[in-house]
Write a protein that holds these residues in place. Structure first.
Motif, PDB file in Angstrom:
ATOM      1  N   GLY A  35       0.882  -1.271   0.055  1.00  0.00           N
ATOM      2  CA  GLY A  35       0.085   0.058  -0.229  1.00  0.00           C
ATOM      3  C   GLY A  35       0.695   1.021  -0.007  1.00  0.00           C
ATOM      4  N   ARG A  36       0.176   2.435   0.270  1.00  0.00           N
ATOM      5  CA  ARG A  36       0.617   3.647   0.090  1.00  0.00           C
ATOM      6  C   ARG A  36       1.826   3.813   0.887  1.00  0.00           C
ATOM      7  NH1 ARG A  36      -0.297   4.805  -4.564  1.00  0.00           N
ATOM      8  NH2 ARG A  36       0.897   6.585  -4.098  1.00  0.00           N
ATOM      9  N   ALA A  37       1.703   3.464   2.439  1.00  0.00           N
ATOM     10  CA  ALA A  37       2.813   3.707   3.201  1.00  0.00           C
ATOM     11  C   ALA A  37       4.064   3.115   3.030  1.00  0.00           C
ATOM     12  CB  ALA A  37       2.312   3.149   4.655  1.00  0.00           C
ATOM     13  N   PHE A  38       4.017   1.765   2.480  1.00  0.00           N
ATOM     14  CA  PHE A  38       5.230   1.139   1.889  1.00  0.00           C
ATOM     15  C   PHE A  38       5.795   1.921   0.475  1.00  0.00           C
ATOM     16  CE2 PHE A  38       7.224  -2.054  -0.933  1.00  0.00           C
ATOM     17  CZ  PHE A  38       8.202  -2.315  -0.136  1.00  0.00           C
ATOM     18  N   ILE A  39       4.970   2.212  -0.305  1.00  0.00           N
ATOM     19  CA  ILE A  39       5.480   3.020  -1.488  1.00  0.00           C
ATOM     20  C   ILE A  39       5.971   4.359  -1.314  1.00  0.00           C
ATOM     21  CG2 ILE A  39       4.353   4.412  -3.449  1.00  0.00           C
ATOM     22  CD1 ILE A  39       2.435   2.261  -3.957  1.00  0.00           C
ATOM     23  N   ARG A  40       5.602   5.041  -0.248  1.00  0.00           N
ATOM     24  CA  ARG A  40       6.104   6.401   0.098  1.00  0.00           C
ATOM     25  C   ARG A  40       7.614   6.075   0.824  1.00  0.00           C
ATOM     26  NH1 ARG A  40       0.877   7.516   1.299  1.00  0.00           N
ATOM     27  NH2 ARG A  40       1.242   7.017   3.395  1.00  0.00           N
ATOM     28  N   GLU A  41       7.971   4.919   1.550  1.00  0.00           N
ATOM     29  CA  GLU A  41       8.971   4.806   1.960  1.00  0.00           C
ATOM     30  C   GLU A  41      10.043   3.918   1.218  1.00  0.00           C
ATOM     31  OE1 GLU A  41      11.134   2.558   6.017  1.00  0.00           O
ATOM     32  OE2 GLU A  41       8.685   3.311   6.030  1.00  0.00           O
ATOM     33  N   ALA A  42       9.510   3.237   0.301  1.00  0.00           N
ATOM     34  CA  ALA A  42      10.596   2.580  -0.899  1.00  0.00           C
ATOM     35  C   ALA A  42      11.047   3.113  -1.845  1.00  0.00           C
ATOM     36  CB  ALA A  42       9.687   1.093  -1.080  1.00  0.00           C
ATOM     37  N   LEU A  43      10.098   4.005  -2.273  1.00  0.00           N
ATOM     38  CA  LEU A  43      10.526   4.951  -3.681  1.00  0.00           C
ATOM     39  C   LEU A  43      11.373   6.018  -3.044  1.00  0.00           C
ATOM     40  CD1 LEU A  43       7.509   5.175  -5.595  1.00  0.00           C
ATOM     41  CD2 LEU A  43       9.450   3.727  -6.048  1.00  0.00           C
ATOM     42  N   LYS A  44      12.608   6.096  -3.582  1.00  0.00           N
ATOM     43  CA  LYS A  44      13.642   7.292  -3.391  1.00  0.00           C
ATOM     44  C   LYS A  44      13.470   8.246  -4.507  1.00  0.00           C
ATOM     45  CE  LYS A  44      14.465   5.373   0.398  1.00  0.00           C
ATOM     46  NZ  LYS A  44      13.852   5.805   1.601  1.00  0.00           N
ATOM     47  N   GLN A  45      13.899   9.512  -4.316  1.00  0.00           N
ATOM     48  CA  GLN A  45      13.912  10.404  -5.430  1.00  0.00           C
ATOM     49  C   GLN A  45      15.349  10.373  -6.077  1.00  0.00           C
ATOM     50  OE1 GLN A  45      12.758  14.209  -4.082  1.00  0.00           O
ATOM     51  NE2 GLN A  45      13.153  15.299  -6.293  1.00  0.00           N
ATOM     52  N   HIS A  46      15.496  10.345  -7.351  1.00  0.00           N
ATOM     53  CA  HIS A  46      16.756  10.215  -7.910  1.00  0.00           C
ATOM     54  C   HIS A  46      17.424  11.586  -7.842  1.00  0.00           C
ATOM     55  CE1 HIS A  46      19.662  10.189 -11.402  1.00  0.00           C
ATOM     56  NE2 HIS A  46      19.643   8.959 -11.068  1.00  0.00           N
ATOM     57  N   GLU A  47      18.536  11.681  -7.740  1.00  0.00           N
ATOM     58  CA  GLU A  47      19.320  13.133  -7.657  1.00  0.00           C
ATOM     59  C   GLU A  47      18.736  14.007  -8.858  1.00  0.00           C
ATOM     60  OE1 GLU A  47      23.706  12.174  -9.555  1.00  0.00           O
ATOM     61  OE2 GLU A  47      23.288  11.679  -7.275  1.00  0.00           O
ATOM     62  N   ARG A  48      18.847  13.571 -10.022  1.00  0.00           N
ATOM     63  CA  ARG A  48      18.387  14.473 -11.075  1.00  0.00           C
ATOM     64  C   ARG A  48      16.827  14.758 -11.411  1.00  0.00           C
ATOM     65  NH1 ARG A  48      22.745  12.024 -15.140  1.00  0.00           N
ATOM     66  NH2 ARG A  48      21.108  10.262 -14.988  1.00  0.00           N
ATOM     67  N   GLU A  49      15.916  14.038 -10.468  1.00  0.00           N
ATOM     68  CA  GLU A  49      14.561  14.182 -10.508  1.00  0.00           C
ATOM     69  C   GLU A  49      14.042  15.074 -10.061  1.00  0.00           C
ATOM     70  OE1 GLU A  49      10.916  10.726 -10.216  1.00  0.00           O
ATOM     71  OE2 GLU A  49      12.596  10.758  -8.754  1.00  0.00           O
ATOM     72  N   SER A  50      13.222  16.006 -10.573  1.00  0.00           N
ATOM     73  CA  SER A  50      12.512  17.036 -10.065  1.00  0.00           C
ATOM     74  C   SER A  50      11.402  16.682  -8.826  1.00  0.00           C
ATOM     75  CB  SER A  50      11.717  17.956 -10.850  1.00  0.00           C
ATOM     76  OG  SER A  50      10.655  17.501 -11.414  1.00  0.00           O
ATOM     77  N   ASP A  51      11.255  17.708  -7.933  1.00  0.00           N
ATOM     78  CA  ASP A  51      10.309  17.430  -6.898  1.00  0.00           C
ATOM     79  C   ASP A  51       8.945  16.930  -7.380  1.00  0.00           C
ATOM     80  OD1 ASP A  51      12.447  17.717  -5.033  1.00  0.00           O
ATOM     81  OD2 ASP A  51      11.797  19.873  -4.447  1.00  0.00           O
ATOM     82  N   THR A  52       8.502  17.651  -8.697  1.00  0.00           N
ATOM     83  CA  THR A  52       7.159  17.382  -9.097  1.00  0.00           C
ATOM     84  C   THR A  52       7.179  16.049  -9.646  1.00  0.00           C
ATOM     85  OG1 THR A  52       6.799  19.966  -9.565  1.00  0.00           O
ATOM     86  CG2 THR A  52       5.503  18.236 -10.785  1.00  0.00           C
ATOM     87  N   ASN A  53       8.137  15.723 -10.532  1.00  0.00           N
ATOM     88  CA  ASN A  53       8.145  14.266 -11.125  1.00  0.00           C
ATOM     89  C   ASN A  53       8.328  13.353 -10.155  1.00  0.00           C
ATOM     90  OD1 ASN A  53       8.216  15.530 -13.549  1.00  0.00           O
ATOM     91  ND2 ASN A  53      10.377  15.113 -14.083  1.00  0.00           N
ATOM     92  N   PHE A  54       9.132  13.507  -9.115  1.00  0.00           N
ATOM     93  CA  PHE A  54       8.907  12.509  -7.877  1.00  0.00           C
ATOM     94  C   PHE A  54       7.707  12.399  -7.278  1.00  0.00           C
ATOM     95  CE2 PHE A  54       9.794  11.257  -3.273  1.00  0.00           C
ATOM     96  CZ  PHE A  54      10.089  10.128  -3.440  1.00  0.00           C
ATOM     97  N   SER A  55       6.858  13.535  -6.947  1.00  0.00           N
ATOM     98  CA  SER A  55       5.643  13.420  -6.341  1.00  0.00           C
ATOM     99  C   SER A  55       4.554  12.717  -7.288  1.00  0.00           C
ATOM    100  CB  SER A  55       5.319  14.772  -5.993  1.00  0.00           C
ATOM    101  OG  SER A  55       3.831  14.884  -5.417  1.00  0.00           O
ATOM    102  N   ASN A  56       4.697  12.870  -8.545  1.00  0.00           N
ATOM    103  CA  ASN A  56       3.922  12.572  -9.479  1.00  0.00           C
ATOM    104  C   ASN A  56       4.091  10.822  -9.500  1.00  0.00           C
ATOM    105  OD1 ASN A  56       2.622  14.775 -10.004  1.00  0.00           O
ATOM    106  ND2 ASN A  56       4.078  15.045 -11.906  1.00  0.00           N
ATOM    107  N   ARG A  57       5.295  10.638  -9.701  1.00  0.00           N
ATOM    108  CA  ARG A  57       5.817   9.038  -9.532  1.00  0.00           C
ATOM    109  C   ARG A  57       5.270   8.570  -8.375  1.00  0.00           C
ATOM    110  NH1 ARG A  57      10.746   6.032  -8.550  1.00  0.00           N
ATOM    111  NH2 ARG A  57      11.786   8.098  -7.805  1.00  0.00           N
ATOM    112  N   VAL A  58       5.171   9.041  -7.273  1.00  0.00           N
ATOM    113  CA  VAL A  58       4.887   8.416  -5.831  1.00  0.00           C
ATOM    114  C   VAL A  58       3.362   8.242  -6.069  1.00  0.00           C
ATOM    115  CG1 VAL A  58       4.682   8.715  -3.403  1.00  0.00           C
ATOM    116  CG2 VAL A  58       6.691   9.110  -4.614  1.00  0.00           C
ATOM    117  N   ASP A  59       2.704   9.418  -6.523  1.00  0.00           N
ATOM    118  CA  ASP A  59       1.165   9.341  -6.706  1.00  0.00           C
ATOM    119  C   ASP A  59       0.847   8.354  -7.495  1.00  0.00           C
ATOM    120  OD1 ASP A  59       1.084  11.437  -4.832  1.00  0.00           O
ATOM    121  OD2 ASP A  59       0.805  12.888  -6.462  1.00  0.00           O
ATOM    122  N   GLU A  60       1.402   7.744  -8.672  1.00  0.00           N
ATOM    123  CA  GLU A  60       1.162   6.865  -9.561  1.00  0.00           C
ATOM    124  C   GLU A  60       1.505   5.515  -9.385  1.00  0.00           C
ATOM    125  OE1 GLU A  60       2.626   8.522 -13.211  1.00  0.00           O
ATOM    126  OE2 GLU A  60       1.101  10.092 -13.159  1.00  0.00           O
ATOM    127  N   ALA A  61       2.481   5.439  -8.430  1.00  0.00           N
ATOM    128  CA  ALA A  61       3.058   4.033  -8.181  1.00  0.00           C
ATOM    129  C   ALA A  61       1.731   3.100  -7.429  1.00  0.00           C
ATOM    130  CB  ALA A  61       4.208   4.282  -7.186  1.00  0.00           C
TER     131      ALA A  61
END
Length: 157
Positions: A35-61
């Motif tokens: 579920g969502r709690a695991f997704i939020r903890e497991a996904l990490k933001q790539h150093e070249r990924e924008s905050d918006t793209n990372f947020s979108n990736r987490v939301d769509e995961a």
């Protein structure tokens, strides 16, 4: 053996091993539940990924509960046959009403002992360990009162 009642504070005390591994146990629990709690903890933001793209990736995961499925399948193979309990030779425990009552309702929620142990085994598979607290209702009882110990399972976190 003396009947000793622990306070809630004593039951909640932790030690150095707990402090060392609590973050791992919490992560294992999230992986088991998925579920969502695991997704939020497991996904990490790539150093070249924008905050918006990372947020979108987490939301769509989304994720599949693989840990849950593996633990449940393993548990099924361990518990597919009914447990055969052997009491000590000459033991009259099997004939006692309190023993039969305990086997039918070991946790005071109507759970039979086989289901309780299976559920606790699943928790152990998810967290790597689980415990069972054994308690008795307070007070003095005669042998005819049909009062017995009850169980409560817990995880390390």
């Amino acid at each position: 053996m003396k009947n000793e009642q622990l306070s809630i504070e004593e039951l909640k005390e932790t030690g150095s091993i707990h402090d060392k591994f609590i973050s791992e146990w919490t992560y294992f629990g999230k992986a088991y539940r998925a579920g969502r709690a695991f997704i939020r903890e497991a996904l990490k933001q790539h150093e070249r990924e924008s905050d918006t793209n990372f947020s979108n990736r987490v939301d769509e995961a989304f994720n599949f509960p693989y840990c849950n499925n593996i633990v449940n399948i393993f548990n099924f193979f361990l518990t597919e046959k009914k447990v055969m309990r052997e009491l000590a030779n000459g033991s009259e425990l099997g004939d006692r009403d309190d023993w039969r009552g305990f086997q039918k309702n070991c946790d005071l929620y109507g759970t039979n002992i086989d289901d309780f142990m299976g559920d606790t085994q699943k928790l152990s598979g998810a967290y790597g360990t689980a415990g069972i607290l054994v308690d008795m209702p307070p007070g003095e009882f005669s042998e005819n009162d049909n009062v017995y110990a009850y169980l409560s399972s817990y995880t390390p976190n």
